[in-house]
Structures are given as structure tokens and as C-alpha cells.
Design an enzyme around this catalytic site. Structure first.
Site, PDB file in Angstrom:
ATOM      1  N   ARG A 167     -15.544  18.987  33.889  1.00 30.41           N
ATOM      2  CA  ARG A 167     -16.818  18.620  34.519  1.00 30.41           C
ATOM      3  C   ARG A 167     -17.846  18.174  33.488  1.00 30.41           C
ATOM      4  O   ARG A 167     -18.737  17.386  33.793  1.00 30.41           O
ATOM      5  CB  ARG A 167     -17.310  19.789  35.384  1.00 30.41           C
ATOM      6  CG  ARG A 167     -17.644  21.045  34.629  1.00 30.41           C
ATOM      7  CD  ARG A 167     -17.645  22.273  35.522  1.00 30.41           C
ATOM      8  NE  ARG A 167     -16.282  22.689  35.866  1.00 30.41           N
ATOM      9  CZ  ARG A 167     -15.984  23.720  36.656  1.00 30.41           C
ATOM     10  NH1 ARG A 167     -16.949  24.460  37.191  1.00 30.41           N
ATOM     11  NH2 ARG A 167     -14.740  24.006  36.921  1.00 30.41           N
ATOM     12  N   LYS A 199      -6.824  29.529  27.032  1.00 30.16           N
ATOM     13  CA  LYS A 199      -5.837  29.751  28.076  1.00 30.16           C
ATOM     14  C   LYS A 199      -4.776  30.745  27.602  1.00 30.16           C
ATOM     15  O   LYS A 199      -4.628  30.971  26.405  1.00 30.16           O
ATOM     16  CB  LYS A 199      -5.167  28.415  28.447  1.00 30.16           C
ATOM     17  CG  LYS A 199      -6.089  27.445  29.169  1.00 30.16           C
ATOM     18  CD  LYS A 199      -5.370  26.176  29.558  1.00 30.16           C
ATOM     19  CE  LYS A 199      -6.293  25.180  30.229  1.00 30.16           C
ATOM     20  NZ  LYS A 199      -6.793  25.601  31.541  1.00 30.16           N
TER      21      LYS A 199
END
Ligand code: BES
Ligand code: ZN
Ligand code: ZN
Length: 489
Positions: A351, A277
Site C-alpha cells: 500500500r 515474515k
């Protein structure tokens, strides 16, 4: 903490007298008549001058100036009486509670019957007022060095009502329980990741298990290697913190059928991994376990209110960090279900951990699954922060969840999942699935990916990436209400 009394609130000596004020021509009818009389009609004057407002979400604090023994009146504006519902009370009391917090109230008296209408019973009003009061007053303590002034604590709440006192008392207790569960979720989420490691999350689960008699099971890295939880372990691979797959089971009877299952994303810190990030994007990622926190908060409520149906919680807990051992983009990993996954983006880790958690939940005989996750920035772009994004494979179950969310006052909005979307998730040159098919529709890609593992088990996915930021503790109440609702189908 709750004392229920029938009469004489006008002579209460509380630090604050809480009243609900409806926007109607005669504001001091009924329950509030004696109060206005004690002030010789001056409250009506204050309304005319705008110092006291009955408008929706307007709160006013009026010093009593010796007219009544209580120190002040705290009024929660409820808007039009005909339009008011449970949530109008919640919102109004939240405002009033926040505004009055600085007074360091040690005792509060509530004129409950001033919140009651044709459509809101005294018990409903009691639950709403107490729940909002305790949620709004909660503040995460953090780790600041305490000052010398000891903080004043709220010690007593007297509820004045003409209604049956035992019913009102238990409604107050339900309201308090709901608030406590939400506040637990807020606290866990706000705790920095160095103090809320996967092991700390496991300890929180253990403390719930000890208090409420849940079965607790924690899978360690070696246990998970043995059964092939390759998707979860890939995310955990780079970390020095031991990952934990945490399972809590609430078994109200011998039957372990139709088990309502909550799966909460427990990424204790998300750096993004090698798909790292930005320096701004990484700040705040201690909250990437807000789903796990909502699940634990809901289990606390379940433990206290003990619904009839069995409930299970599964929390995959790990951080997502970089090291020489960390997983990389282009890696292919094998999930617990046997499906292989091409990792295109290590920042789409939620996920992956949820995929194995859901397969594991099914092995533990989950009947219906609801997963809660700070899954995608995409949901914020799509829906803003006041709504939780939902995806489902089962209409009736979605309706149940929607109903619970309405009752909780927590908005959810369903995102579509089409065959076109599914094709994109299944498109990879080297594996069965692809964890990041690209930016378009990526909130749907995330949820749809998880759906590949739910398969035919009724499932609802809740993406709280935006809503957990705007409303810490979000979905705790929806999950708890779902667990407490009748399971007629
Ligand atoms: N934890 C983040 C999602 C998130 C973003 C939560 C902002 C709270 C605020 C998640 O793991 C993530 O990084 N998602 C990526 C997915 C993408 C790589 C497909 C995202 O949303 O950008
Ligand atoms: Zn991520
Ligand atoms: Zn994440």
C-alpha cells in the site's frame, strides 16, 4: 503460423486433430459427421464405452490407428450445447491442451466448426480455442540444465472452417496475442527475484517501449527524492537494489485525456522488512510483483492490438528487505501527496509503494486508475484463491471493470469499504494515516489505504494475492479487454 482451410480435415496429416464435442444425443452431427464416417461409426461406440466423453472439461485422446491420416484425435468435452459459452471452450481446450502436451505435437488441426453453436460464432470460437491452447501449453522454462533431447515445438496450426477465412485468421491472431500477454506475465512472475530485480523489470518495460513505441520514463532514487516520494522510498530504503518508478505511455493520438491507467505492485521480493515474515511465509515472495507483471502483459497486448484510447502503466519497483538502513515500525513517512503515514508494519509495504504510484499517476493526468497488487493474505481468507478481491470509489467504473473481467473469464468480487473502515485507516496518534490498523478486515484496510490516495479519481483496486497463486498471469486479460473496450461514458 495459422493456416485457414475450408475443407477436408478428415485428410489432414496433423499430429493431432482437435475437435469440440457437445453433450447431445447425436454427437457426430454437422461438422463431425465425416469424422465418425471415416471411423465407420466407431467413435459413437467409444462414447458409449466411456472412452470418449463430451462432458464439460473432459478431454479424451484417441489414437487414429490409420483410419485417418492424422495421428490422433484430441477431443475437448464442452458439456451441454445450450449452456456452452466462450469460457466453456476455454476450459475444455485448456484441459485438452494440457493432456496432449506430452505428445510433443508439432502440428495441430482444429475442426473449428465443431465448437460453434447458436450463441458462439466461429470467430469467437477461434479466439477462445487459440488463446486457451497457447496459454495451457506454456510452461515457464526456469534454469534447469537442458537435457539432450531437443524439445519438439508446435510449428503449424491449420484451422478448418466453412467461415470467412480472413476473419477467422485475425480472431486466431487475437487469441494468440492474448495468450502471449498472459504468458509474459507468468514468466515475469515466476522468475526468481535475483533475476527479476527492479532494474530487470525496468528493462522489460523498455523492451515493450522499443517494440510498440510507448513513451518510457524511469525515475531513479535521486529523482524520487527530489519530488518527495517518501512512501515508496521508505520501502526501498533498506535495499541495495536501486528502486525504479516505471511509467509507460501508449498515445494513439495527440490527446492525453481520460487516460486509462494501470498501476501494478512491483515488489520484486517481500521479506516483510523488520516486521519479518516467517520462514514458511517468506517462500514464494518472488511473486510479489505479479501485479506489475499483469500490467506489463496487458501493455504488450495493448501494443499489439492498439486500442483507440490512451493507456498508461505505472509500476513502483523495489524489494522489501532488511538492512541497517531499512525503515522500521513506528517510523513516520511523508508520501508524495503530502499525507503523512505512521508505519505500524513494514510488511504492509504494498500500500505504501502504491500510494505514491497513484499520486504520481494522477500528476501524469491519469483519468481512471486500476491498481493490481498481491496486497494481502487477508483476501485469501475472505474470498479463497479463485477470486480477485476488488474495492472501488466509483460505481460506473467498477461496472466497466466487472464487465471486462467477465469477458476475460477472471472472477472478481467486490469488498465493501465503509466509513468505519476509513476511520480505522485514518487513526494514528502521530500521522494522517496508519498503514496497518489491525488484522480484522485487513484486505479492506489495504485497499482502503490506497483509496486515500486515489481520492476523487475513479479507481478500482484489485487484490490478486490469492488469485495470482492459483492462476498465474491473472488479470492480464481483464486489463487488456478493458483497454480494448469502447469508452462510451
Ligand atoms: N505481499 C504480501 C501479501 C501476500 C500474502 C501475497 C500472501 C501473496 C501471498 C503483503 O505485502 C503482506 O505482507 N501483507 C500483509 C499485510 C499485513 C501486515 C497488514 C499480510 O497480508 O499479512
Ligand atoms: Zn508485505
Ligand atoms: Zn508484499
Amino acid at each position: 503460423m495459422f493456416i485457414i482451410k475450408k475443407e477436408d480435415y478428415v485428410n489432414s496429416e496433423a499430429d493431432a486433430l482437435f475437435i469440440g464435442l457437445f453433450d447431445k444425443p447425436l454427437k457426430f452431427e454437422g461438422a463431425l459427421e465425416p469424422l465418425d464416417a471415416a471411423f465407420s461409426g466407431q467413435l459413437t461406440e467409444l462414447i458409449k464405452n466411456g472412452d470418449l466423453s463430451a462432458k464439460e472439461e473432459h478431454a479424451s485422446i484417441i489414437p487414429a490407428l490409420g483410419q485417418i491420416p492424422a495421428k490422433r484425435i484430441v477431443s475437448a468435452g464442452l458439456g451441454k450445447e445450450k449452456e456452452a459459452d466462450f469460457h466453456a471452450i476455454q476450459k475444455a481446450v485448456t484441459k485438452a491442451a494440457r493432456q496432449s502436451k506430452a505428445y510433443g505435437l508439432e502440428s495441430i488441426a482444429i475442426v473449428l466448426d465443431s465448437f460453434v453453436t447458436e450463441s458462439i460464432t466461429a470467430a469467437e470460437a477461434a479466439e477462445a480455442v487459440i488463446e486457451a491452447l497457447f496459454t495451457a501449453r506454456y510452461e515457464y522454462q526456469g534454469y534447469r540444465t537442458p537435457g539432450n533431447e531437443p524439445e519438439k515445438q508446435l510449428k503449424t496450426i491449420v484451422v478448418y472452417t466453412e467461415e470467412d477465412s480472413s476473419e477467422i485468421k485475425s480472431a486466431c491472431e487475437v487469441g494468440k496475442t492474448m495468450a502471449d500477454g498472459t504468458n509474459t506475465a507468468i514468466r515475469l512472475t515466476a522468475t526468481p527475484s535475483n533475476m527479476m530485480t527492479p532494474d530487470d523489470l525496468a528493462l522489460q518495460a523498455k523492451s515493450l517501449a522499443d517494440q510498440y513505441g510507448f513513451d518510457l520514463e524511469i525515475l531513479e532514487r535521486e529523482d524520487m527524492e527530489k519530488i518527495g516520494m517518501g512512501a515508496f522510498l521508505a520501502v526501498a530504503q533498506g535495499s541495495a537494489e536501486p528502486p525504479k518508478m516505471i511509467t509507460l505511455k501508449y498515445k494513439p493520438s495527440d490527446s492525453w485525456e481520460d487516460v486509462l491507467t494501470f498501476v501494478g505492485k512491483g515488489v520484486t521480493f517481500d521479506t516483510g522488512g523488520y516486521s519479518i515474515k516467517t520462514k514458511d511465509g517468506i517462500v514464494g515472495m518472488k511473486t510479489d510483483m505479479a501485479g506489475a507483471a499483469a500490467v506489463l502483459g496487458a501493455m504488450e497486448i495493448v501494443g499489439k492490438l492498439r486500442p483507440e484510447r490512451p493507456v498508461m502503466a505505472v509500476i513502483p519497483a523495489t524489494d522489501n528487505v532488511i538492512s541497517a538502513k531499512a525503515f522500521k515500525p513506528d517510523d513516520v513517512i511523508t508520501s508524495l501527496s503530502g499525507k503523512t503515514i505512521e508505519v505500524k508494519n513494514t510488511d504492509a509495504e504494498g500500500r505504501l509503494v502504491l500510494a505514491d504510484a497513484i499520486t504520481y499517476a494522477k500528476q501524469q493526468r491519469a483519468g481512471k486508475i486500476i491498481d493490481v497488487a498481491t496486497l494481502t493474505g487477508g483476501v485469501i481468507i475472505a474470498l479463497g484463491k479463485d477470486k480477485t478481491g476488488a474495492i472501488t470509489n466509483n460505481e460506473p467504473f467498477f461496472e466497466e471493470v466487472l464487465e471486462a473481467s467477465r469477458e476475460a473469464g477472471e472472477m472478481i468480487w467486490r469488498l465493501p469499504l465503509t466509513e468505519y473502515d476509513k476511520k480505522r485507516i485514518r487513526k494514528s496518534d502521530v500521522a494522517d494515516l496508519n498503514n496497518s490498523p489491525g488484522r480484522d478486515g485487513h484486505a479492506i484496510m489495504g485497499g482502503g489505504f490506497i483509496g486515500e490516495f486515489a481520492e476523487n479519481t475513479p479507481w478500482v483496486h484489485l487484490d490478486i494475492a490469492g488469485s495470482a497463486e492459483l492462476t498465474p498471469g491473472v488479470m492480464t486479460r481483464t486489463l487488456a479487454i478493458l483497454a480494448l473496450s469502447d469508452q462510451s461514458e
